[in-house]
Design an enzyme around this catalytic site. Structure first.
Site, PDB file in Angstrom:
ATOM      1  CD  GLN A  74      -2.911   0.895   2.449  1.00 28.81           C
ATOM      2  OE1 GLN A  74      -3.340  -0.195   2.777  1.00 28.81           O
ATOM      3  NE2 GLN A  74      -3.245   2.006   3.067  1.00 28.81           N
ATOM      4  CG  ASN A 121      -1.600   5.118   3.040  1.00 31.86           C
ATOM      5  OD1 ASN A 121      -2.251   4.631   2.113  1.00 31.86           O
ATOM      6  ND2 ASN A 121      -1.699   4.695   4.276  1.00 31.86           N
ATOM      7  NE  ARG A 164      -1.175  14.071   9.546  1.00 31.04           N
ATOM      8  CZ  ARG A 164      -2.264  13.939   8.781  1.00 31.04           C
ATOM      9  NH1 ARG A 164      -2.961  12.819   8.781  1.00 31.04           N
ATOM     10  NH2 ARG A 164      -2.642  14.921   7.990  1.00 31.04           N
ATOM     11  CG  HIS A 216      -0.467   6.096  14.381  1.00 36.49           C
ATOM     12  ND1 HIS A 216      -0.882   6.915  13.358  1.00 36.49           N
ATOM     13  CD2 HIS A 216      -1.008   6.617  15.515  1.00 36.49           C
ATOM     14  CE1 HIS A 216      -1.647   7.878  13.846  1.00 36.49           C
ATOM     15  NE2 HIS A 216      -1.733   7.720  15.152  1.00 36.49           N
ATOM     16  CG  HIS A 249       6.208   6.644  11.763  1.00 32.18           C
ATOM     17  ND1 HIS A 249       5.170   7.195  11.034  1.00 32.18           N
ATOM     18  CD2 HIS A 249       7.298   7.411  11.510  1.00 32.18           C
ATOM     19  CE1 HIS A 249       5.633   8.234  10.360  1.00 32.18           C
ATOM     20  NE2 HIS A 249       6.911   8.382  10.626  1.00 32.18           N
ATOM     21  CE1 TYR A 295       2.132   8.875   5.950  1.00 31.77           C
ATOM     22  CE2 TYR A 295       3.525   7.578   7.376  1.00 31.77           C
ATOM     23  CZ  TYR A 295       2.711   8.669   7.169  1.00 31.77           C
ATOM     24  OH  TYR A 295       2.484   9.552   8.199  1.00 31.77           O
ATOM     25  CD  GLU A 340      -4.901   2.396  12.391  1.00 29.77           C
ATOM     26  OE1 GLU A 340      -4.082   3.199  11.954  1.00 29.77           O
ATOM     27  OE2 GLU A 340      -6.091   2.683  12.606  1.00 29.77           O
TER      28      GLU A 340
HETATM   29  C1  TDO Z   1      -3.513   4.805   7.773  1.00 29.87           C
HETATM   30  C2  TDO Z   1      -4.845   4.757   7.000  1.00 29.87           C
HETATM   31  C3  TDO Z   1      -5.926   5.501   7.405  1.00 29.87           C
HETATM   32  N1  TDO Z   1      -7.100   5.433   6.736  1.00 29.87           N
HETATM   33  C4  TDO Z   1      -8.226   6.275   7.129  1.00 29.87           C
HETATM   34  C5  TDO Z   1      -8.622   6.208   8.584  1.00 29.87           C
HETATM   35  C6  TDO Z   1      -9.106   7.624   8.859  1.00 29.87           C
HETATM   36  O1  TDO Z   1     -10.468   7.748   8.460  1.00 29.87           O
HETATM   37  C7  TDO Z   1      -8.288   8.496   7.934  1.00 29.87           C
HETATM   38  C8  TDO Z   1      -7.110   9.178   8.640  1.00 29.87           C
HETATM   39  O2  TDO Z   1      -6.378   8.167   9.299  1.00 29.87           O
HETATM   40  P1  TDO Z   1      -5.464   8.492  10.540  1.00 29.87           P
HETATM   41  O3  TDO Z   1      -6.127   9.486  11.407  1.00 29.87           O
HETATM   42  O4  TDO Z   1      -5.059   7.192  11.157  1.00 29.87           O
HETATM   43  O5  TDO Z   1      -4.217   9.183   9.821  1.00 29.87           O
HETATM   44  P2  TDO Z   1      -2.780   9.461  10.444  1.00 29.87           P
HETATM   45  O6  TDO Z   1      -2.923   9.908  11.853  1.00 29.87           O
HETATM   46  O7  TDO Z   1      -2.056  10.324   9.519  1.00 29.87           O
HETATM   47  O8  TDO Z   1      -2.156   7.996  10.445  1.00 29.87           O
HETATM   48  C9  TDO Z   1      -0.837   7.820  10.010  1.00 29.87           C
HETATM   49  O9  TDO Z   1       0.018   8.297  11.042  1.00 29.87           O
HETATM   50  C10 TDO Z   1       1.417   8.114  10.811  1.00 29.87           C
HETATM   51  C11 TDO Z   1       2.159   8.591  12.029  1.00 29.87           C
HETATM   52  C12 TDO Z   1       1.745   6.745  10.357  1.00 29.87           C
HETATM   53  O10 TDO Z   1       2.771   6.160  10.707  1.00 29.87           O
HETATM   54  C13 TDO Z   1       0.825   6.157   9.343  1.00 29.87           C
HETATM   55  O11 TDO Z   1       1.103   4.775   9.116  1.00 29.87           O
HETATM   56  C14 TDO Z   1      -0.604   6.345   9.734  1.00 29.87           C
HETATM   57  O12 TDO Z   1      -0.891   5.572  10.918  1.00 29.87           O
HETATM   58  O13 TDO Z   1      -7.821   7.641   6.900  1.00 29.87           O
HETATM   59  C15 TDO Z   1      -7.231   4.624   5.628  1.00 29.87           C
HETATM   60  O14 TDO Z   1      -8.322   4.540   4.997  1.00 29.87           O
HETATM   61  N2  TDO Z   1      -6.163   3.890   5.192  1.00 29.87           N
HETATM   62  C16 TDO Z   1      -4.974   3.935   5.844  1.00 29.87           C
HETATM   63  O15 TDO Z   1      -3.994   3.250   5.428  1.00 29.87           O
END
Ligand code: TDO
Length: 194
Positions: free
Chosen positions: A49, A51, A62, A65, A122, A135, A146
């Site tokens: 994946q 992102n 952020r 995680h 992270h 990412y 998670e």
């Molecule tokens: C991580 C992720 C989130 N989502 C969705 C969940 C939520 O509705 C929205 C935003 O997600 P989050 O609030 O978790 O986003 P965020 O806080 O930016 O999460 C990220 O933080 C950093 C520090 C990391 O290391 C990443 O791997 C990821 O965990 O996107 C996905 O659909 N796919 C994904 O792969």
């Protein structure tokens, strides 16, 4: 010519990748990922994946995680716009650096990627407005797997360079280390999920 140089950090398995863009009068071309040249880091893993995030305000944090096994993943984190203070925390209970963290400044200008293996949490803080991160993940997103640690945990004492301006509601509610169920985190010799 090598497009990358790989620099181990003080934490075993955590590596900094210096990307080497090829410039000319138009600008540059740089490789963001290469199965062959990054073999020493990636091993048998596959990128499952990709992102991309935009973070509007400087000072935003952020994280921190991770995904529990069997969905633990390696992440390759690069900053394509602005600058971030990027942090990886070793949660491998059998690691000599268990609970130690390592930080790197990643920016659009320094062309650095942090390669964070399974068993780490992270997070990052934006040092400029409108930061974009890319990412590469070696496991698919699994909301049920998670978990995270509170970025402001005094036991970790991460020296975020700026006052923390924004965090998600989820991140504010993340547990301190003392309340985290570490039983399910990865050991250093566990096999990746894929
Ligand atoms: C991580 C992720 C989130 N989502 C969705 C969940 C939520 O509705 C929205 C935003 O997600 P989050 O609030 O978790 O986003 P965020 O806080 O930016 O999460 C990220 O933080 C950093 C520090 C990391 O290391 C990443 O791997 C990821 O965990 O996107 C996905 O659909 N796919 C994904 O792969």
């Amino acid at each position: 010519m090598s497009r990358f140089s790989i620099h181990p950090t003080a934490i075993q398995g955590l590596s900094l990748i210096q990307r080497h863009p090829i410039g000319d009068e138009r600008g540059y071309l740089e490789r963001l990922f290469c199965t062959q040249e990054l073999q020493a880091i990636i091993g048998q893993r596959m990128i499952m994946q990709i992102n991309h995030t935009l973070t509007a305000k400087a000072g935003t944090v952020r994280g921190l995680h991770f995904q529990h096994p069997p969905h633990a993943e390696m992440k390759l984190v690069s900053c394509l716009r602005g600058e971030v203070f990027d942090v990886a925390i070793d949660l491998r209970q059998d690691s000599p650096t268990f609970l130690q963290w390592h930080a790197e400044r990643l920016s659009a200008d320094n062309h650095r990627t942090l390669a964070i293996p399974e068993g780490f949490a992270h997070g990052f803080q934006t040092l400029t407005a409108d930061c974009e991160l890319l990412y590469l993940h070696t496991a698919a997103y699994q909301p049920d797997a998670e978990d995270g640690l509170n970025a402001l945990d005094p036991a970790l004492a991460i020296p975020w360079p700026l006052p923390v301006s924004e965090r998600s509601a989820r991140d504010v509610a993340l547990p301190m280390l003392s309340n985290l169920a570490l039983g399910a985190t990865r050991k250093t010799d566990d096999k990746p999920a894929n």
